[in-house]
Design an enzyme around this catalytic site. Structure first.
Site, PDB file in Angstrom:
ATOM      1  N   SER A 281      -3.134   0.833   5.427  1.00  0.00           N
ATOM      2  CA  SER A 281      -2.881  -0.054   6.564  1.00  0.00           C
ATOM      3  C   SER A 281      -2.391   0.744   7.753  1.00  0.00           C
ATOM      4  O   SER A 281      -1.845   1.847   7.594  1.00  0.00           O
ATOM      5  CB  SER A 281      -1.803  -1.076   6.169  1.00  0.00           C
ATOM      6  OG  SER A 281      -1.422  -1.840   7.271  1.00  0.00           O
TER       7      SER A 281
ATOM      8  N   TYR B  70       7.164  -3.185   3.351  1.00  0.00           N
ATOM      9  CA  TYR B  70       5.688  -3.104   3.314  1.00  0.00           C
ATOM     10  C   TYR B  70       5.232  -1.756   3.868  1.00  0.00           C
ATOM     11  O   TYR B  70       4.400  -1.072   3.263  1.00  0.00           O
ATOM     12  CB  TYR B  70       5.092  -4.263   4.114  1.00  0.00           C
ATOM     13  CG  TYR B  70       3.573  -4.300   4.139  1.00  0.00           C
ATOM     14  CD1 TYR B  70       2.843  -4.707   3.022  1.00  0.00           C
ATOM     15  CD2 TYR B  70       2.869  -3.945   5.290  1.00  0.00           C
ATOM     16  CE1 TYR B  70       1.451  -4.754   3.052  1.00  0.00           C
ATOM     17  CE2 TYR B  70       1.480  -3.992   5.331  1.00  0.00           C
ATOM     18  CZ  TYR B  70       0.771  -4.402   4.205  1.00  0.00           C
ATOM     19  OH  TYR B  70      -0.605  -4.443   4.235  1.00  0.00           O
TER      20      TYR B  70
END
Ligand code: NDP
Length: 248
Positions: free
Chosen positions: A141, A154
């Protein structure tokens, strides 16, 4: 490596990017093992892919469990004799501020986003080593490159697996002829935000979705296909793929 007649294991194939990737690989003639927890979703996708002339099998899997990952890989090997592609895509992103101490959600992210990648990689690696070929895709990501508030845990999980991906590439490329590609998407339309239990962050993400045109899962699937279809001498190690309107 030509994607024709290859065998792939896609984790997180029950929705979003994983489902789009499975569809795309199947249209390219790849036989796809669909791994995720929601069995009925996987079976629905098998029906869809089969109806379109492709081939897929449902492999209900919890990536946090090494034995579950091994069982999925073994089922593919038993039926088709090899595994050419692993798409490490399963992931969770329940955002919250660190001081709200949602420790169960932190553990969930560490277990799925880090341990899940390691477990699925360990499950396919012996077969790929024996074949002296393979291609592992790691769905990371923009959050593995930059840190955002509300995404501290995250981002930490995605940064950890970005480091793992690079080390993996350096170790298994030269020695075992296995390519490793790290995909780092920006905002993609999917079910990822549905898991956010903090109302402030949920609203923030819903607002974001109306402020710009997100990527589609298919855009990421096409990115995977580009790397997969590249000549064997070439390992597309990293791809950073963003919506044009994403200004961060
Ligand atoms: P989705 O929520 O649509 O998909 C997540 C997938 O992960 C689902 O298929 C889910 O299946 C699976 N999953 C979650 N936990 C487990 C588990 N324990 N075992 C097996 N499978 C699991 O989101 P996306 O498609 O967006 O996410 C795919 C990947 O892309 C994630 O790694 C995410 O971090 C990454 N990503 C997404 C971005 C975005 O903006 N959407 C941006 C950058 C990266 P099930 O619940 O059936 O188990």
């Amino acid at each position: 490596m030509s994607p024709k007649r290859k065998i792939a294991l896609v984790t997180g194939a029950s929705s979003g990017i994983g489902a789009a990737t499975a569809r795309k690989l199947a249209t390219e003639g790849v036989i796809v093992g669909l791994a995720a927890r929601r069995k009925e979703r996987l079976e629905g996708l098998v029906t869809e892919i089969t109806g379109g002339g492709g081939k897929a099998i449902a492999l209900p899997t919890d990536v946090t469990d090494p034995a579950s990952c091994k069982a999925a890989a073994n089922a593919l090997i038993a039926q088709f004799g090899r595994i050419d592609v692993l798409v490490n895509n399963a992931g969770q992103m329940p955002l919250s501020s660190v001081d709200s101490l949602k420790v169960n959600e932190w553990k969930q992210m560490v277990d799925v986003n880090i341990s899940g990648v390691l477990n699925a990689t360990a499950a396919v690696l012996p077969q790929m080593i024996a074949q002296h070929s393979g291609h592992i895709f790691n769905m990371f990501s923009i959050a593995g490159r930059k840190v955002f508030t509300g995404l501290a845990v995250y981002c930490a999980t995605k940064a950890a697996v970005t480091a793992f991906s690079d080390g993996l590439r350096m170790e298994i490329g030269p020695k075992h002829n296995i390519r490793v590609t790290c995909i780092q998407p920006g905002a993609v339309k999917s079910e990822l935000y549905d898991q956010i239990t903090d109302p402030t962050y949920r609203k923030q993400m819903d607002d974001l979705a109306t402020s710009m045109t997100f990527l589609e899962g298919e855009d990421i699937a096409n990115t995977i296909l580009f790397a997969l279809k590249s000549p064997p001498r070439m390992d597309v190690a990293e791809l950073f793929v963003l919506p044009t309107e994403q200004g961060w």
